[in-house]
Design a protein around this motif. Structure first.
Motif, mmCIF file in Angstrom:
data_model
loop_
_atom_site.group_PDB
_atom_site.id
_atom_site.type_symbol
_atom_site.label_atom_id
_atom_site.label_comp_id
_atom_site.label_asym_id
_atom_site.label_seq_id
_atom_site.Cartn_x
_atom_site.Cartn_y
_atom_site.Cartn_z
ATOM 1 N N PHE A 110 0.835 -1.194 0.000
ATOM 2 C CA PHE A 110 0.000 0.000 0.000
ATOM 3 C C PHE A 110 0.873 1.248 0.000
ATOM 4 N N SER A 111 0.236 2.356 -0.343
ATOM 5 C CA SER A 111 0.982 3.601 -0.505
ATOM 6 C C SER A 111 0.073 4.777 -0.159
ATOM 7 N N GLU A 215 -5.416 20.140 -1.254
ATOM 8 C CA GLU A 215 -4.695 18.889 -1.413
ATOM 9 C C GLU A 215 -5.589 17.770 -0.919
ATOM 10 N N VAL A 216 -5.469 16.672 -1.604
ATOM 11 C CA VAL A 216 -6.275 15.496 -1.296
ATOM 12 C C VAL A 216 -5.317 14.390 -0.912
ATOM 13 N N ARG A 217 -5.650 13.676 0.159
ATOM 14 C CA ARG A 217 -4.796 12.567 0.593
ATOM 15 C C ARG A 217 -5.511 11.252 0.341
ATOM 16 N N ALA A 218 -4.748 10.328 -0.237
ATOM 17 C CA ALA A 218 -5.352 9.034 -0.547
ATOM 18 C C ALA A 218 -4.464 7.916 -0.048
ATOM 19 N N ILE A 219 -5.124 6.806 0.256
ATOM 20 C CA ILE A 219 -4.392 5.578 0.544
ATOM 21 C C ILE A 219 -4.719 4.635 -0.599
ATOM 22 N N VAL A 220 -3.703 4.002 -1.168
ATOM 23 C CA VAL A 220 -3.934 3.122 -2.307
ATOM 24 C C VAL A 220 -3.384 1.724 -2.040
ATOM 25 N N PHE A 221 -4.051 0.745 -2.582
ATOM 26 C CA PHE A 221 -3.667 -0.661 -2.396
ATOM 27 C C PHE A 221 -3.395 -1.308 -3.737
ATOM 28 N N PHE A 222 -2.372 -2.148 -3.766
ATOM 29 C CA PHE A 222 -1.988 -2.835 -4.991
ATOM 30 C C PHE A 222 -2.282 -4.336 -4.871
#
Length: 226
Positions: A110-111, A215-222
Motif C-alpha cells: 500500500f501507498s 490537497e487530497v490525501r489518498a491511501i492506495v492498495f496494490f
C-alpha cells in the motif's frame, strides 16, 4: 508527474468536492497503477492563513513552509490502522471498510499519495510547492519528528540540509494542473518518500494574489484479491 486536466470552475460546494474526489481517484489510479484508491482527507490552504492545520471543519489552513514528508516507515502502517478504526469510506461498496478488510488490504503493498492543485482563476505565484528528487535524498538525511494532535500522535520526516538535494517546482501552476506525489510506499525498491515544502519564490510579483490550493490525501492498495 505533471498532468493537465480541463476543469470547469464552480465554487467549493459539496458536489464539487465529490467531483474533485472522483477526478483525483481516477488520476491516482492511472498514475500509480493501484487497484483500489480511497480518499480520506482534503485540506484547503491559503497563503494568508496562519494555522498549519485546519482543525475546524471548513476552515482554511496555511501553506506549510517546512520541508517534510507526511509519513514515516514506522508511522504509515500505524496511520493506516487508525484510519481503519475511524472508518475508510468505500464509494465502491457504499459503506466503510471493516477493520478486517483493512487488515487484509494492508497485508499487501500500500501507498499514501497526495494530489495538490490551485483553486484560483489566477496561476500560483505565491508560496508554490517544491519537491525533492528522491534519488538525491539518502535516508541518512531523514529525521523523525512527532505531530501531537488532540487524539493521536503522528510521525513525519524532516530533512537535514544538504547541497546534494535537488529541488523542483512548477512555476505559475494553473488550476487545470495537478501535482501527484507519493508520501509513503510499502515497497522499498523505488521512491517511497517525496519531501516537499511551500517556499517563498523570489520571482513572486509584489501584487500577486494569495495562493489558494487544495490537497487530497489518498491511501492506495496494490495487487488486491478481487
Amino acid at each position: 508527474h505533471h498532468h493537465h486536466h480541463q476543469h470547469q470552475h464552480q465554487h467549493q460546494h459539496h458536489h464539487q468536492h465529490q467531483h474533485h474526489q472522483t477526478f483525483c481517484m481516477k488520476l491516482i489510479k492511472e498514475q500509480s497503477g493501484a487497484d483500489r484508491v480511497f480518499i480520506f482527507d482534503h485540506t484547503v490552504r491559503s497563503s494568508e492563513a496562519k494555522s498549519l492545520n485546519a482543525l475546524e471543519a471548513g476552515a482554511t489552513a496555511a501553506a506549510v513552509p517546512r520541508v517534510h514528508c507526511d509519513y514515516t516507515a514506522v508511522g504509515a502502517p500505524v496511520r493506516l490502522k487508525q484510519l481503519g478504526k475511524e472508518g475508510i469510506n468505500s464509494l465502491l461498496r457504499g459503506r466503510d471498510l471493516t477493520e478486517e478488510e483493512v487488515k487484509e488490504l494492508a497485508a499487501g503493498r500500500f501507498s499514501f499519495i497526495n494530489v495538490w492543485r490551485g483553486i484560483n482563476e489566477t496561476p500560483i505565484y505565491r508560496m508554490p510547492l517544491a519537491m525533492a528528487d528522491t534519488r538525491t535524498v539518502p535516508s541518512s538525511d531523514f529525521f523523525t519528528y512527532e505531530l501531537i494532535f488532540p487524539d493521536r500522535v503522528g510521525q513525519n520526516y524532516s530533512l537535514k540540509f544538504s547541497e546534494e538535494h535537488k529541488w523542483y517546482y512548477y512555476p505559475k501552476m494553473k488550476k487545470e494542473e495537478c501535482l501527484v506525489f507519493k508520501v509513503y510506499d510499502k515497497h522499498e525498491d523505488g521512491p517511497r518518500f517525496v519531501f516537499h515544502t511551500a517556499f517563498d519564490d523570489p520571482m513572486t510579483p509584489p501584487n500577486a494574489p494569495p495562493r489558494e490550493s487544495i490537497e487530497v490525501r489518498a491511501i492506495v492498495f496494490f495487487d488486491c484479491p478481487h
